[in-house]
Design an enzyme around this catalytic site. Structure first.
Site, PDB file in Angstrom:
ATOM      1  CD  GLU A  34      -2.406   1.211   2.844  1.00  0.00           C
ATOM      2  OE1 GLU A  34      -1.683   0.948   3.830  1.00  0.00           O
ATOM      3  OE2 GLU A  34      -3.595   1.528   2.955  1.00  0.00           O
ATOM      4  CG  HIS A  36       2.881   3.264   3.904  1.00  0.00           C
ATOM      5  ND1 HIS A  36       2.261   2.180   3.343  1.00  0.00           N
ATOM      6  CD2 HIS A  36       2.516   3.244   5.218  1.00  0.00           C
ATOM      7  CE1 HIS A  36       1.570   1.536   4.279  1.00  0.00           C
ATOM      8  NE2 HIS A  36       1.698   2.160   5.422  1.00  0.00           N
ATOM      9  CG  ASP A  45       0.853  -1.016   6.570  1.00  0.00           C
ATOM     10  OD1 ASP A  45       1.402  -0.075   7.161  1.00  0.00           O
ATOM     11  OD2 ASP A  45      -0.259  -0.924   6.008  1.00  0.00           O
ATOM     12  CG  HIS A 120      -3.285  -2.858   5.980  1.00  0.00           C
ATOM     13  ND1 HIS A 120      -3.091  -1.590   5.473  1.00  0.00           N
ATOM     14  CD2 HIS A 120      -4.298  -3.402   5.256  1.00  0.00           C
ATOM     15  CE1 HIS A 120      -3.957  -1.389   4.481  1.00  0.00           C
ATOM     16  NE2 HIS A 120      -4.702  -2.470   4.338  1.00  0.00           N
ATOM     17  CD  GLU A 122      -6.886   0.419   5.546  1.00  0.00           C
ATOM     18  OE1 GLU A 122      -5.929   0.044   6.274  1.00  0.00           O
ATOM     19  OE2 GLU A 122      -6.840   1.461   4.870  1.00  0.00           O
ATOM     20  CG  HIS A 175      -1.529   5.803   5.755  1.00  0.00           C
ATOM     21  ND1 HIS A 175      -1.424   4.432   5.804  1.00  0.00           N
ATOM     22  CD2 HIS A 175      -1.180   6.158   4.513  1.00  0.00           C
ATOM     23  CE1 HIS A 175      -1.031   3.994   4.619  1.00  0.00           C
ATOM     24  NE2 HIS A 175      -0.876   5.019   3.821  1.00  0.00           N
ATOM     25  CD  GLU A 180       2.222   3.274   8.942  1.00  0.00           C
ATOM     26  OE1 GLU A 180       1.783   2.115   8.852  1.00  0.00           O
ATOM     27  OE2 GLU A 180       1.930   4.173   8.118  1.00  0.00           O
TER      28      GLU A 180
HETATM   29 ZN   LIG Z   1       0.915   1.649   7.228  1.00  0.00          ZN
END
Ligand SMILES: [Zn+2]
Length: 256
Positions: A34, A36, A45, A120, A122, A175, A180
């Site tokens: 994904e 970032h 992630d 992650h 989701e 995010h 992170e």
């Molecule tokens: Zn992430």
């Protein structure tokens, strides 16, 4: 590189011995592919939940199964959304079925303790569904116990205050931001491009989701709140505190 904490690095003979003689916990890191932001890699992630799982597994003498490198679809309010090139996701039932299959297989090998380390946002309800289905398949008499956690939930208030002296924007907007980016600087400094950190955000979303999504609400960089305050020192603090708190939860639930 051979790392004895990784299930993929040991032989079946060694695996059988460890399951038979130790109260073994098998960790399953669950990530995504994904966006970032421009400063972090697509695998952020997956990389971070793997590093956290490895640290915790070393602390409790557990084993880390191969990481799930794909996750559920990125949502605009917590991951930027699916419209970014490279964000490559699974349908929810696919993720649930993968989790269910792995649990069934580990249970067949007599593993009694499994911990999903989710990196992650989701993923969580689809992992939960996979766990629920596997537990139903195995029946009430199975001795298996499964933990599922999102590693950031283990950040305590003291750590959050130190990492966010000007106030914490909340985990959904975190995010590709300070947490992170700091953890990546700690675990994988070569993969972070500090010079590319954008000045976007914090993003402002309504309290609902729309399908198809209104991508004009998502900052063009994909970063939902600024990563400017990130540092390797904050990463070390977060990593140490989060991993020791997760290890304590594992000890409490599986070894006490
Ligand atoms: Zn992430």
């Amino acid at each position: 590189m051979i790392d004895p904490v990784m299930m993929s690095s040991i032989s079946w003979v060694e695996f059988q011995r460890r399951v038979a003689h130790e109260n073994l916990v098998v960790f399953i890191p669950c990530g995504s592919l994904e966006q970032h932001g421009p400063h972090l890699p697509l695998g952020t992630d997956a990389l971070l939940c793997t590093a956290v799982a490895q640290s915790v597994a070393r602390a409790v003498n557990g084993l880390v199964a191969p990481t799930l490198n794909y996750g559920y679809k990125s949502q605009p309010r917590c991951g930027g959304g699916q419209h970014f090139p490279g964000t490559t996701s699974l349908d929810g039932h696919s993720l649930s079925q993968i989790a269910r299959d792995i649990i069934r297989e580990l249970a067949r090998h007599q593993v009694r303790h499994i911990a999903f380390i989710d990196g992650h946002y989701e993923n969580q309800w689809f992992l939960t569904e996979g766990i629920e289905l596997a537990m139903r398949d195995l029946g009430k008499t199975a001795e298996l116990r499964v933990m599922r956690l999102e590693y950031w939930d283990f950040c305590n208030e003291e750590t959050l205050k130190e990492v966010f002296p000007d106030g914490f924007p909340g985990f959904a907007l975190e995010h590709a931001a300070v947490i992170e980016t700091s953890l990546m600087l700690h675990y994988y400094p070569d993969l972070v491009h500090l010079d590319l950190i954008p000045s976007d955000g914090p993003a402002k979303f309504p309290a609902y989701d729309l399908y198809p999504p209104d991508i004009s609400l998502v900052p063009a960089s994909g970063v939902l709140s600024s990563a400017r305050g990130a540092s390797p020192q904050k990463g070390a603090l977060l990593a140490t505190q989060i991993c020791s708190s997760i290890a304590a939860a594992i000890e409490r639930e599986f070894y006490a």
